[in-house]
Design a protein around this motif. Structure first.
Motif, PDB file in Angstrom:
ATOM      1  N   ALA A  36      26.103 -77.760  68.530  1.00 42.12           N
ATOM      2  CA  ALA A  36      26.778 -78.955  68.017  1.00 42.12           C
ATOM      3  C   ALA A  36      25.754 -80.077  67.876  1.00 42.12           C
ATOM      4  O   ALA A  36      24.728 -80.088  68.573  1.00 42.12           O
ATOM      5  CB  ALA A  36      27.904 -79.367  68.963  1.00 42.12           C
ATOM      6  N   PRO A  37      25.979 -81.039  66.986  1.00 44.09           N
ATOM      7  CA  PRO A  37      24.946 -82.035  66.670  1.00 44.09           C
ATOM      8  C   PRO A  37      24.635 -82.975  67.831  1.00 44.09           C
ATOM      9  O   PRO A  37      25.452 -83.194  68.732  1.00 44.09           O
ATOM     10  CB  PRO A  37      25.536 -82.796  65.486  1.00 44.09           C
ATOM     11  N   VAL A  38      23.429 -83.536  67.756  1.00 48.19           N
ATOM     12  CA  VAL A  38      22.944 -84.518  68.735  1.00 48.19           C
ATOM     13  C   VAL A  38      22.550 -85.779  67.979  1.00 48.19           C
ATOM     14  O   VAL A  38      21.693 -85.732  67.088  1.00 48.19           O
ATOM     15  CB  VAL A  38      21.728 -83.984  69.517  1.00 48.19           C
ATOM     16  N   ALA A  39      23.183 -86.903  68.309  1.00 47.78           N
ATOM     17  CA  ALA A  39      22.798 -88.205  67.746  1.00 47.78           C
ATOM     18  C   ALA A  39      21.869 -88.877  68.749  1.00 47.78           C
ATOM     19  O   ALA A  39      22.302 -89.304  69.823  1.00 47.78           O
ATOM     20  CB  ALA A  39      24.032 -89.068  67.493  1.00 47.78           C
ATOM     21  N   LEU A  40      20.586 -88.931  68.409  1.00 43.45           N
ATOM     22  CA  LEU A  40      19.577 -89.478  69.312  1.00 43.45           C
ATOM     23  C   LEU A  40      19.311 -90.933  68.945  1.00 43.45           C
ATOM     24  O   LEU A  40      18.824 -91.237  67.863  1.00 43.45           O
ATOM     25  CB  LEU A  40      18.292 -88.656  69.203  1.00 43.45           C
ATOM     26  N   LEU A  41      19.640 -91.855  69.860  1.00 46.36           N
ATOM     27  CA  LEU A  41      19.492 -93.293  69.630  1.00 46.36           C
ATOM     28  C   LEU A  41      18.352 -93.809  70.496  1.00 46.36           C
ATOM     29  O   LEU A  41      18.435 -93.782  71.731  1.00 46.36           O
ATOM     30  CB  LEU A  41      20.793 -94.031  69.974  1.00 46.36           C
ATOM     31  N   THR A  42      17.283 -94.295  69.851  1.00 45.12           N
ATOM     32  CA  THR A  42      16.112 -94.747  70.605  1.00 45.12           C
ATOM     33  C   THR A  42      15.768 -96.206  70.352  1.00 45.12           C
ATOM     34  O   THR A  42      14.784 -96.703  70.893  1.00 45.12           O
ATOM     35  CB  THR A  42      14.885 -93.881  70.252  1.00 45.12           C
ATOM     36  N   ASP A  43      16.565 -96.914  69.542  1.00 47.55           N
ATOM     37  CA  ASP A  43      16.293 -98.317  69.273  1.00 47.55           C
ATOM     38  C   ASP A  43      16.720 -99.189  70.445  1.00 47.55           C
ATOM     39  O   ASP A  43      17.427 -98.740  71.359  1.00 47.55           O
ATOM     40  CB  ASP A  43      17.028 -98.784  68.009  1.00 47.55           C
ATOM     41  N   ARG A  44      16.318-100.448  70.411  1.00 49.54           N
ATOM     42  CA  ARG A  44      16.790-101.427  71.382  1.00 49.54           C
ATOM     43  C   ARG A  44      18.028-102.094  70.805  1.00 49.54           C
ATOM     44  O   ARG A  44      18.032-102.518  69.645  1.00 49.54           O
ATOM     45  CB  ARG A  44      15.704-102.471  71.667  1.00 49.54           C
TER      46      ARG A  44
END
Length: 610
Positions: A467-475
């Motif tokens: 299943a998909p992974v939404a990777l959030l790395t912003d501030r």
């Protein structure tokens, strides 16, 4: 061929590296084991950024001449440039045995071990280097820095005081000495140390170790100590905490201050940097209305620091109380040393209490006081954060939306979480993992992607197989963070250990289904009725896909969640979210109120300083 090698070395010293390398190769064609030619070729190749060739040549050198100490040093330098720190350490250890009188090699190994968090071994090598050069500040100051990292403040003073006496203009030595005196509860000597030299303003954002910041803090502590003896000053408490820093300690401190004020407790506040650094953090109207008097003098009966033990700075004449926590089964020796002379340690969970006792802290000088758990003010009106998943579908279109918000550190076990997700989920599952990592920065995205690639290799499953992974790395600002929480139907942690874990309690207050390991703080506020708990074992606290210790946990254990059990739980939750639903929100908010937390804290403090 000796004269050719000598000529090559002369060319090298004259900066004519290409000619020197050419002559070295000439020597090696006739004598492939020539020690000096191999060493010279390795040095030139390294300096011209030909690291692979340099490593090969230096390994060849050591194959032929294992006792050649400088070869071990040079290979260590090349390995460090390639990121192979552990192997480099081994070669420096050999070099130290072969050249016990070389202070440079001893110091280099000590610095490397210090970076690994191995303060005991680092101190041993730094001390050896300092004894070899007893009047060299470049050997004494690094030793003192290592001692400070290990909370050996008195020993650091013994090392630094003579350096400052011999070289009064050595700013680093003077600043470290001033910091050591603060940690020993001697602000008078901090002030004396800093006033003996002129300081230019440091400029930029203030930091805890800047001389003018330390001087202001020393003077504040001396005023607080003097106020404690003024008969007509109101009785109260001094509370020092990182109020203006985005952290769990800062969050706890603000809530405790608000609740203590509601109980009528007179407080004086100090921030991490000093008297004024608490003010910007308060947005609560009750605290805003009280800001004018939170800096007024009080006759403090104790100083309460809501900080990790190494940041506590005792105030003369006042009992020291440290509200703190730890994420593993036993605290580091440096923490135990800090708290040894404090009158009381207060921790949020029984897990932390046991971690202190395991390190030898007296049982009668530690109390448990859980904080409150309450909905975050920003969450009441938050709308789900608008973001598409990696396959173009809106995150909010998925039925099951599993959130994790973590700093990008090994303790959070993001590698384990990703392995479980890759193994437990299928491409057609109506689910998505929302992984918010770190606090932004140019390097974070690449580091996170590398970790994902390692997990793919470890599991043999591609992102497309799960299943998909939404990777959030912003501030993100607070409103956006609230929107990220608003997206979640579930929250998943596979952390190796937590002192409390604010993100999971915040998600739990919003009704998200919670999946967490059965260890550390989680056992204080979660149970099988309100959450899915993952069984665990304990083992060494190692970096992901490495045999190296996570530096803050050097030599310690932490918990290892059972990834098979976690994958089974996650698969069941995704395929039958209603049937597997467990709601912790009512349990969290009813069982852990800030009113009760303030009462427990006051009870714990009762008798201290009376």
């Amino acid at each position: 061929m000796g004269h050719v090698t000598d000529r090559a070395i002369e060319l090298y010293k004259a900066g004519r590296r290409d000619e020197a390398l050419s002559l070295a190769w000439q020597v090696l064609r006739d004598n492939p084991a020539d020690c000096d030619a191999l060493s010279l070729a390795g040095a030139v190749l390294f300096q011209t950024d030909r690291l692979d060739e340099a490593e090969q040549v230096l390994r060849r050198l050591l194959d032929h001449h294992p006792p050649f100490a400088q070869g071990h040093v040079n290979l260590a330098v090349v390995l460090l440039a390639r990121g192979a720190q552990r192997e480099a350490t081994g070669h420096l250890r050999i070099a130290c045995l072969l050249m016990p009188g070389d202070a440079e090699v001893q110091g280099r190994l000590g610095a490397l071990l210090h970076g690994f968090g191995d303060y005991v071994a680092a101190t041993r090598h730094m001390d050896h280097a300092a004894r070899l050069c007893p009047t060299d500040p470049d050997r004494q100051v690094p030793l003192a820095v290592t001692l400070l990292s290990h909370s050996a403040y008195a020993r650091a003073v013994e090392v630094l005081a003579p350096v400052v006496a011999r070289t009064p203009d050595h700013a680093d030595a003077r600043n470290h000495l001033a910091a050591a005196w603060l940690s020993l509860g001697r602000p008078d000597l901090t002030e004396e140390t800093l006033l003996a030299a002129a300081h230019s303003p440091s400029g930029g954002k203030p930091t805890i170790g800047q001389p003018e910041v330390m001087l202001a803090r020393a003077r504040l502590y001396r005023r607080v100590a003097a106020d404690a003896h003024r008969p007509h000053t109101p009785d109260g408490l001094l509370v020092r905490a990182p109020f203006s820093v985005l952290s769990g300690y800062g969050d706890f401190a603000q809530h405790f201050v608000r609740s203590l004020m509601e109980y009528g407790t007179t407080l004086r506040l100090a921030g991490l940097l000093g008297e004024d650094s608490w003010r910007p953090a308060f947005t609560d109207p009750i605290l805003q209305a009280a800001t004018r008097r939170l800096g007024d003098p009080v006759r403090a009966r104790l100083a309460l620091s809501v900080l990790t033990p190494p940041l506590v700075e005792p105030i003369p004449g006042l009992p020291t109380v440290n509200y703190t926590m730890f994420e593993g089964p036993r605290i580091p020796d440096a923490w135990a040393a800090c708290n040894r002379d404090h009158e009381l340690v207060v921790v949020p969970t029984d897990s932390s209490r046991l971690a202190w006792i395991a390190a030898g802290h007296p049982e009668d000088r530690i109390r448990v006081c859980p904080p409150g758990i309450a909905p975050h003010p920003a969450d009441a009106s938050a709308l789900p954060f608008a973001v598409a998943g990696p396959r173009g579908r809106s995150v909010m279109d998925y039925r099951v939306r599993v959130l994790n918000i973590s700093d990008f550190v090994a303790r959070k076990n993001l590698d384990g979480l990703l392995r479980v997700w890759l193994r437990a989920t299928r491409p057609d599952d109506d689910a998505i993992l929302i992984l918010k990592v770190g606090k932004g920065g140019s390097a974070l995205s690449g580091e996170a992607r590398r970790l994902v690639d390692q997990c793919i290799q470890a599991t043999g499953r591609r992102l497309e197989d799960a299943a998909p992974v939404a990777l959030l790395t912003d501030r993100y600002d607070e409103a956006a963070i609230a929107g990220i929480y608003a997206m979640a139907t579930h929250y998943l942690s596979l952390s190796h250990g937590e002192g409390w874990d604010l993100p999971i309690t915040r998600a739990g207050c919003l009704g998200a289904g919670l999946i967490a390991p059965r260890h550390s703080a989680y056992t204080a506020y979660l149970n099988d009725r309100v959450a899915h708990l993952i069984p665990c074992t304990t083992g060494p606290a190692l970096m992901p896909y490495s045999t190296d210790y996570y530096p803050p946990f050097h030599g310690l254990d932490w918990w290892h969640p059972d990834e098979d059990a976690a994958a089974d739980i996650l698969a069941r939750v995704i395929r039958d979210p209603e049937g597997e639903r467990r709601d912790a929100s009512r349990h969290l908010t009813d069982s852990f109120t800030w009113d009760a937390a303030a009462r427990r804290l006051l009870d714990a403090l009762d008798g201290v300083g009376r």
